[in-house]
Write a protein that holds these residues in place. Structure first.
Motif, PDB file in Angstrom:
ATOM      1  N   LEU A   1       0.658 -27.723  92.603  1.00 63.90           N
ATOM      2  CA  LEU A   1       0.678 -27.178  91.258  1.00 63.90           C
ATOM      3  C   LEU A   1       0.549 -28.630  90.951  1.00 63.90           C
ATOM      4  O   LEU A   1       0.946 -28.895  89.756  1.00 63.90           O
ATOM      5  CB  LEU A   1       1.745 -26.508  91.598  1.00 63.90           C
ATOM      6  CG  LEU A   1       1.425 -25.778  90.250  1.00 63.90           C
ATOM      7  CD1 LEU A   1       0.382 -24.563  89.803  1.00 63.90           C
ATOM      8  CD2 LEU A   1       3.232 -24.878  90.081  1.00 63.90           C
ATOM      9  N   ARG A   2       1.826 -29.428  91.599  1.00 64.91           N
ATOM     10  CA  ARG A   2       1.656 -30.804  90.221  1.00 64.91           C
ATOM     11  C   ARG A   2       0.618 -31.809  90.464  1.00 64.91           C
ATOM     12  O   ARG A   2       0.627 -32.691  89.715  1.00 64.91           O
ATOM     13  CB  ARG A   2       3.240 -31.433  91.618  1.00 64.91           C
ATOM     14  CG  ARG A   2       3.704 -33.387  90.691  1.00 64.91           C
ATOM     15  CD  ARG A   2       4.319 -32.757  88.950  1.00 64.91           C
ATOM     16  NE  ARG A   2       4.507 -32.491  89.066  1.00 64.91           N
ATOM     17  CZ  ARG A   2       5.674 -31.178  88.359  1.00 64.91           C
ATOM     18  NH1 ARG A   2       5.379 -31.025  86.875  1.00 64.91           N
ATOM     19  NH2 ARG A   2       7.057 -30.222  87.963  1.00 64.91           N
ATOM     20  N   GLY A   3       0.154 -31.781  90.968  1.00 60.53           N
ATOM     21  CA  GLY A   3      -1.922 -32.270  91.087  1.00 60.53           C
ATOM     22  C   GLY A   3      -2.360 -31.606  90.340  1.00 60.53           C
ATOM     23  O   GLY A   3      -3.625 -31.972  90.327  1.00 60.53           O
ATOM     24  N   VAL A   4      -2.587 -30.057  89.474  1.00 56.89           N
ATOM     25  CA  VAL A   4      -3.279 -29.496  88.477  1.00 56.89           C
ATOM     26  C   VAL A   4      -2.969 -30.063  87.018  1.00 56.89           C
ATOM     27  O   VAL A   4      -2.002 -30.862  86.995  1.00 56.89           O
ATOM     28  CB  VAL A   4      -3.354 -28.448  88.493  1.00 56.89           C
ATOM     29  CG1 VAL A   4      -3.864 -27.843  87.637  1.00 56.89           C
ATOM     30  CG2 VAL A   4      -2.958 -27.247  89.900  1.00 56.89           C
ATOM     31  N   THR A   5      -4.570 -31.027  86.926  1.00 52.62           N
ATOM     32  CA  THR A   5      -4.833 -31.903  85.932  1.00 52.62           C
ATOM     33  C   THR A   5      -5.662 -30.728  84.591  1.00 52.62           C
ATOM     34  O   THR A   5      -5.412 -31.608  83.764  1.00 52.62           O
ATOM     35  CB  THR A   5      -5.524 -32.426  85.984  1.00 52.62           C
ATOM     36  OG1 THR A   5      -6.774 -32.373  86.441  1.00 52.62           O
ATOM     37  CG2 THR A   5      -4.737 -34.279  87.642  1.00 52.62           C
ATOM     38  N   ASP A   6      -5.732 -30.062  85.001  1.00 50.63           N
ATOM     39  CA  ASP A   6      -6.354 -28.753  83.155  1.00 50.63           C
ATOM     40  C   ASP A   6      -6.017 -27.450  83.383  1.00 50.63           C
ATOM     41  O   ASP A   6      -7.468 -26.724  83.656  1.00 50.63           O
ATOM     42  CB  ASP A   6      -8.111 -28.828  84.036  1.00 50.63           C
ATOM     43  CG  ASP A   6      -8.331 -28.710  85.544  1.00 50.63           C
ATOM     44  OD1 ASP A   6      -7.726 -28.037  86.588  1.00 50.63           O
ATOM     45  OD2 ASP A   6      -9.619 -28.278  85.921  1.00 50.63           O
ATOM     46  N   TYR A   7      -4.701 -26.990  84.395  1.00 46.96           N
ATOM     47  CA  TYR A   7      -4.208 -26.196  83.823  1.00 46.96           C
ATOM     48  C   TYR A   7      -4.584 -25.696  82.578  1.00 46.96           C
ATOM     49  O   TYR A   7      -4.589 -25.741  81.260  1.00 46.96           O
ATOM     50  CB  TYR A   7      -2.576 -25.861  84.334  1.00 46.96           C
ATOM     51  CG  TYR A   7      -2.211 -24.251  84.682  1.00 46.96           C
ATOM     52  CD1 TYR A   7      -2.869 -23.492  84.950  1.00 46.96           C
ATOM     53  CD2 TYR A   7      -1.501 -23.891  83.189  1.00 46.96           C
ATOM     54  CE1 TYR A   7      -2.485 -21.692  84.985  1.00 46.96           C
ATOM     55  CE2 TYR A   7      -1.380 -22.204  82.914  1.00 46.96           C
ATOM     56  CZ  TYR A   7      -1.336 -21.637  84.482  1.00 46.96           C
ATOM     57  OH  TYR A   7      -1.140 -20.301  83.216  1.00 46.96           O
ATOM     58  N   ASP A   8      -5.033 -24.215  83.024  1.00 48.17           N
ATOM     59  CA  ASP A   8      -5.516 -23.294  80.876  1.00 48.17           C
ATOM     60  C   ASP A   8      -5.255 -21.777  81.047  1.00 48.17           C
ATOM     61  O   ASP A   8      -5.036 -21.333  80.122  1.00 48.17           O
ATOM     62  CB  ASP A   8      -6.953 -23.659  80.298  1.00 48.17           C
ATOM     63  CG  ASP A   8      -7.770 -22.986  81.347  1.00 48.17           C
ATOM     64  OD1 ASP A   8      -7.647 -22.485  82.390  1.00 48.17           O
ATOM     65  OD2 ASP A   8      -9.454 -22.658  81.289  1.00 48.17           O
ATOM     66  N   ALA A   9      -4.342 -21.102  82.235  1.00 47.67           N
ATOM     67  CA  ALA A   9      -3.689 -19.858  81.959  1.00 47.67           C
ATOM     68  C   ALA A   9      -4.996 -19.019  82.371  1.00 47.67           C
ATOM     69  O   ALA A   9      -4.626 -18.380  81.526  1.00 47.67           O
ATOM     70  CB  ALA A   9      -2.941 -19.954  81.135  1.00 47.67           C
ATOM     71  N   GLY A  10      -6.302 -19.606  82.565  1.00 52.57           N
ATOM     72  CA  GLY A  10      -7.569 -18.492  82.232  1.00 52.57           C
ATOM     73  C   GLY A  10      -8.005 -18.004  80.875  1.00 52.57           C
ATOM     74  O   GLY A  10      -8.793 -17.535  79.920  1.00 52.57           O
ATOM     75  N   GLY A  11      -7.708 -19.913  80.145  1.00 55.04           N
ATOM     76  CA  GLY A  11      -7.940 -19.281  78.964  1.00 55.04           C
ATOM     77  C   GLY A  11      -7.483 -19.324  77.311  1.00 55.04           C
ATOM     78  O   GLY A  11      -7.672 -19.056  76.372  1.00 55.04           O
ATOM     79  N   LEU A  12      -5.640 -19.260  78.463  1.00 52.89           N
ATOM     80  CA  LEU A  12      -4.821 -18.864  77.174  1.00 52.89           C
ATOM     81  C   LEU A  12      -4.322 -20.106  76.161  1.00 52.89           C
ATOM     82  O   LEU A  12      -3.897 -19.838  75.399  1.00 52.89           O
ATOM     83  CB  LEU A  12      -3.821 -17.607  77.923  1.00 52.89           C
ATOM     84  CG  LEU A  12      -3.513 -16.620  78.117  1.00 52.89           C
ATOM     85  CD1 LEU A  12      -2.931 -15.795  78.779  1.00 52.89           C
ATOM     86  CD2 LEU A  12      -4.152 -16.042  76.866  1.00 52.89           C
ATOM     87  N   ILE A  13      -4.453 -21.375  77.717  1.00 50.75           N
ATOM     88  CA  ILE A  13      -3.988 -22.228  75.934  1.00 50.75           C
ATOM     89  C   ILE A  13      -4.534 -23.067  76.698  1.00 50.75           C
ATOM     90  O   ILE A  13      -5.826 -23.206  77.425  1.00 50.75           O
ATOM     91  CB  ILE A  13      -2.282 -22.372  77.350  1.00 50.75           C
ATOM     92  CG1 ILE A  13      -2.848 -22.624  78.838  1.00 50.75           C
ATOM     93  CG2 ILE A  13      -1.164 -21.772  76.639  1.00 50.75           C
ATOM     94  CD1 ILE A  13      -1.560 -23.693  79.370  1.00 50.75           C
ATOM     95  N   SER A  14      -4.784 -24.811  75.596  1.00 51.41           N
ATOM     96  CA  SER A  14      -5.652 -25.083  75.622  1.00 51.41           C
ATOM     97  C   SER A  14      -5.476 -26.548  77.173  1.00 51.41           C
ATOM     98  O   SER A  14      -3.831 -26.290  76.935  1.00 51.41           O
ATOM     99  CB  SER A  14      -5.492 -27.128  74.917  1.00 51.41           C
ATOM    100  OG  SER A  14      -5.602 -25.927  73.316  1.00 51.41           O
ATOM    101  N   PRO A  15      -6.373 -26.646  77.589  1.00 48.92           N
ATOM    102  CA  PRO A  15      -6.299 -27.647  79.615  1.00 48.92           C
ATOM    103  C   PRO A  15      -4.857 -28.373  79.042  1.00 48.92           C
ATOM    104  O   PRO A  15      -4.784 -29.182  78.244  1.00 48.92           O
ATOM    105  CB  PRO A  15      -7.729 -28.015  79.784  1.00 48.92           C
ATOM    106  CG  PRO A  15      -8.768 -27.563  78.712  1.00 48.92           C
ATOM    107  CD  PRO A  15      -7.818 -26.231  77.112  1.00 48.92           C
ATOM    108  N   VAL A  16      -4.026 -28.210  80.400  1.00 50.11           N
ATOM    109  CA  VAL A  16      -2.793 -29.296  80.446  1.00 50.11           C
ATOM    110  C   VAL A  16      -2.380 -30.017  81.816  1.00 50.11           C
ATOM    111  O   VAL A  16      -3.050 -29.481  82.627  1.00 50.11           O
ATOM    112  CB  VAL A  16      -1.494 -28.108  79.693  1.00 50.11           C
ATOM    113  CG1 VAL A  16      -1.171 -27.455  80.848  1.00 50.11           C
ATOM    114  CG2 VAL A  16      -0.486 -29.509  79.837  1.00 50.11           C
ATOM    115  N   SER A  17      -2.380 -30.856  81.464  1.00 49.40           N
ATOM    116  CA  SER A  17      -1.991 -31.925  83.005  1.00 49.40           C
ATOM    117  C   SER A  17      -0.448 -31.346  82.978  1.00 49.40           C
ATOM    118  O   SER A  17       0.499 -32.304  83.228  1.00 49.40           O
ATOM    119  CB  SER A  17      -2.368 -33.424  83.331  1.00 49.40           C
ATOM    120  OG  SER A  17      -2.081 -34.288  84.042  1.00 49.40           O
ATOM    121  N   LEU A  18      -0.664 -30.231  85.224  1.00 51.47           N
ATOM    122  CA  LEU A  18       0.853 -30.573  85.057  1.00 51.47           C
ATOM    123  C   LEU A  18       0.984 -31.771  85.849  1.00 51.47           C
ATOM    124  O   LEU A  18       2.911 -31.718  86.310  1.00 51.47           O
ATOM    125  CB  LEU A  18       1.231 -29.268  85.846  1.00 51.47           C
ATOM    126  CG  LEU A  18       0.602 -28.151  85.651  1.00 51.47           C
ATOM    127  CD1 LEU A  18       0.279 -26.680  86.562  1.00 51.47           C
ATOM    128  CD2 LEU A  18       1.258 -27.384  84.552  1.00 51.47           C
TER     129      LEU A  18
END
Length: 395
Positions: free
Chosen positions: A341-358
Motif C-alpha cells: 500500500l505504501r508503494g501506491v502512487t495513484d490511489y483514487d478510491a474508485g473515482g471518489l478522490i483525485s489521485p494521491v500518492s500514498l
C-alpha cells in the motif's frame, strides 16, 4: 512497477502447501487475522464520550464498503469481517481497546475513526500492524504503517478561495485558546497574507461575548470574510449577527460540517458558509457517488441517509484497506500489506478522490479541494468550485 509491488508484498508470506480434494495445491495462511475463508480487521472509534456524535456515522461507512466487497466475493475469495471497540475519546481507553484487538483478538490490522490514537501509535508501529483511518493527530504521519488519504486541510486552498471571492480582510473566528488552535490560526494568517488578504484573529466565547458586538467590531475594521476555526454554533451566531447589522460578507468558510444533518439543524443560520471537501462532492454525482450511495443504502440503512462527510471518509479508508489486501496477494502478511500500500502512487478510491500518492503524502495537506456552499435558503449544498488548489489554479 505493479509486478515489483506484488513480489514485495508476497515476500515473507506465512503459508504452507497442502493438497485439496481435487489434488491441487492450496495455501494455508497462518498470519494474524487470516483464515481459509475470511480476514478479520479491527475498527476503533468513539461510540461514547465527547467525540461520539461527530463520528457516529463512520461505522456506517465501514459497513457499506465491506458489505459491497463481500457481495462481490470478498478479497482473493475471503470474506472481510471486523470486530469493533469503543475508545470513548479517551487516550487510556484507546490503548486498552487497541491492545485487545491486536493481541487478544489477533486482527490483521485496524481501521480507525479516533482522535485519541496518540498513545497507541508507537506500539502499533513496533508490532508492524497496518492502520488506515482518520489522521487527526500530527504524529500519525511519523509511522509508515499508518495510512490516510488526507492528513489536513490546506490553509493555502482556503486562502485562494477567499481571495477569488473578493475578500480584502478576513476575521479568523476561534473557539478557545488551545495551542493547536492558535497554531492553526497562525497558519491561516500566513496563507491569507500570501494572497494579499489581511486578517485578524477573533476569539469568541458565547458565554461572555456578544455576537452582535463582535460583528460590529469586525465590520468597523473592514472585515468582509470569515474563516471559522470555531464551533459551528459560534460561527452561526456571528453570521446571524452580521446579517442583522448589515455587515457585508464576501466569503465565509468552515472546515467541517458538510453533512445533510447540519442543514436540518442550522442550515438557515449558516446560509452562505462554504466548506472545503477532500472528495468528490455528493452533489456532483457520477458513477463513484452512485456506488457509494447504493452501498450505504443497502448495507448501512441505519445511517439515516448516505450524504454524510464522515461516513464517506470511513468508506474511503475502508476502500484503501481493501486495496492493500488486494495488492498483498492471496496469502497476505501485515508487512506485505504495508509495503504494497505504501508503494501506491495513484490511489483514487474508485473515482471518489483525485489521485494521491500514498508513498509521498504522509503529513502533507491536500493540495486541492472542492468547495461546497450552503444555499441562501439553507436547505441544500451547492458546488461552487469543483477544484481549488494551493497554487492558485481552480475550476
Amino acid at each position: 512497477m505493479a509486478a515489483a509491488v506484488l513480489v514485495a508484498a508476497s515476500a515473507g508470506c506465512s503459508a504452507t502447501s497442502t493438497v485439496d480434494s481435487q489434488g491441487g495445491a492450496a495455501e494455508i495462511c497462518t498470519g494474524p487475522g487470516v483464515s481459509a475463508d475470511q480476514i478479520t480487521l479491527g475498527f476503533v472509534y468513539p461510540d461514547s464520550g465527547p467525540g461520539s456524535d461527530a463520528l457516529s456515522s463512520t461505522r456506517a461507512g465501514v459497513d457499506a464498503r465491506l458489505g459491497l466487497a463481500n457481495e462481490q466475493g470478498g478479497i482473493h475469495g475471503r470474506r472481510i469481517t471486523y470486530d469493533w471497540r469503543d475508545d470513548a475519546t479517551s487516550l487510556t481507553q484507546n490503548v486498552q481497546v487497541v491492545t485487545s484487538l491486536v493481541h487478544d483478538e489477533s486482527v490483521f490490522g485496524l481501521l480507525t475513526a479516533s482522535v485519541t490514537m496518540g498513545d497507541s501509535m508507537a506500539a502499533l508501529s513496533a508490532d508492524g500492524v497496518p492502520v488506515v483511518g482518520l489522521a487527526a493527530e500530527s504524529s500519525w504521519s511519523n509511522y509508515l504503517n499508518m495510512f490516510s488519504f488526507v492528513y489536513a486541510d490546506s490553509p493555502e486552498v482556503v486562502a485562494q478561495y477567499v481571495h477569488t471571492s473578493g475578500a480584502v480582510r478576513a476575521g479568523i473566528v476561534i473557539t478557545g485558546d488551545a495551542p493547536s488552535t492558535l497554531q492553526l490560526a497562525a497558519r491561516y494568517t500566513s496563507a491569507l497574507a500570501a494572497v494579499g488578504i489581511a486578517s485578524e484573529s477573533v476569539p469568541f466565547n458565547p458565554a461572555v461575548d456578544s455576537a452582535t458586538q463582535t460583528a460590529r467590531r469586525l465590520a468597523a475594521s473592514g472585515v468582509n470574510a470569515l474563516v471559522g476555526l470555531s464551533s459551528l454554533d459560534d460561527l452561526a451566531a456571528i453570521m446571524q449577527a452580521a446579517r442583522t447589522t448589515g455587515m457585508e460578507i464576501a466569503a465565509s468558510v468552515a472546515l467541517s460540517g458538510y453533512d445533510q444533518r447540519l442543514l436540518a439543524a442550522k442550515g438557515k443560520q449558516l446560509a452562505g458558509v462554504s466548506f472545503p471537501v477532500a472528495f468528490r462532492p455528493f452533489e456532483s454525482g457520477g458513477p463513484a457517488i452512485d456506488r457509494y450511495r447504493q452501498a450505504m443504502n443497502a448495507f448501512a440503512p441505519q445511517a439515516g441517509g448516505p450524504d454524510q462527510q464522515l461516513a464517506m471518509f470511513a468508506y474511503i479508508y475502508t476502500d484503501m484497506f481493501l486495496h492493500g489486501l488486494e495488492l498483498a496477494g492471496s496469502c497476505p502478511t501485515r508487512q506485505g500489506f504495508i509495503n504494497a500500500l505504501r508503494g501506491v502512487t495513484d490511489y483514487d478510491a474508485g473515482g471518489l478522490i483525485s489521485p494521491v500518492s500514498l508513498r509521498d503524502n504522509m503529513g502533507k495537506p491536500s493540495p486541492c479541494s472542492a468547495i461546497v456552499q450552503i444555499n441562501p435558503a439553507g436547505d441544500a449544498f451547492d458546488v461552487v468550485r469543483q477544484r481549488v488548489c494551493a497554487d492558485g489554479t481552480s475550476s
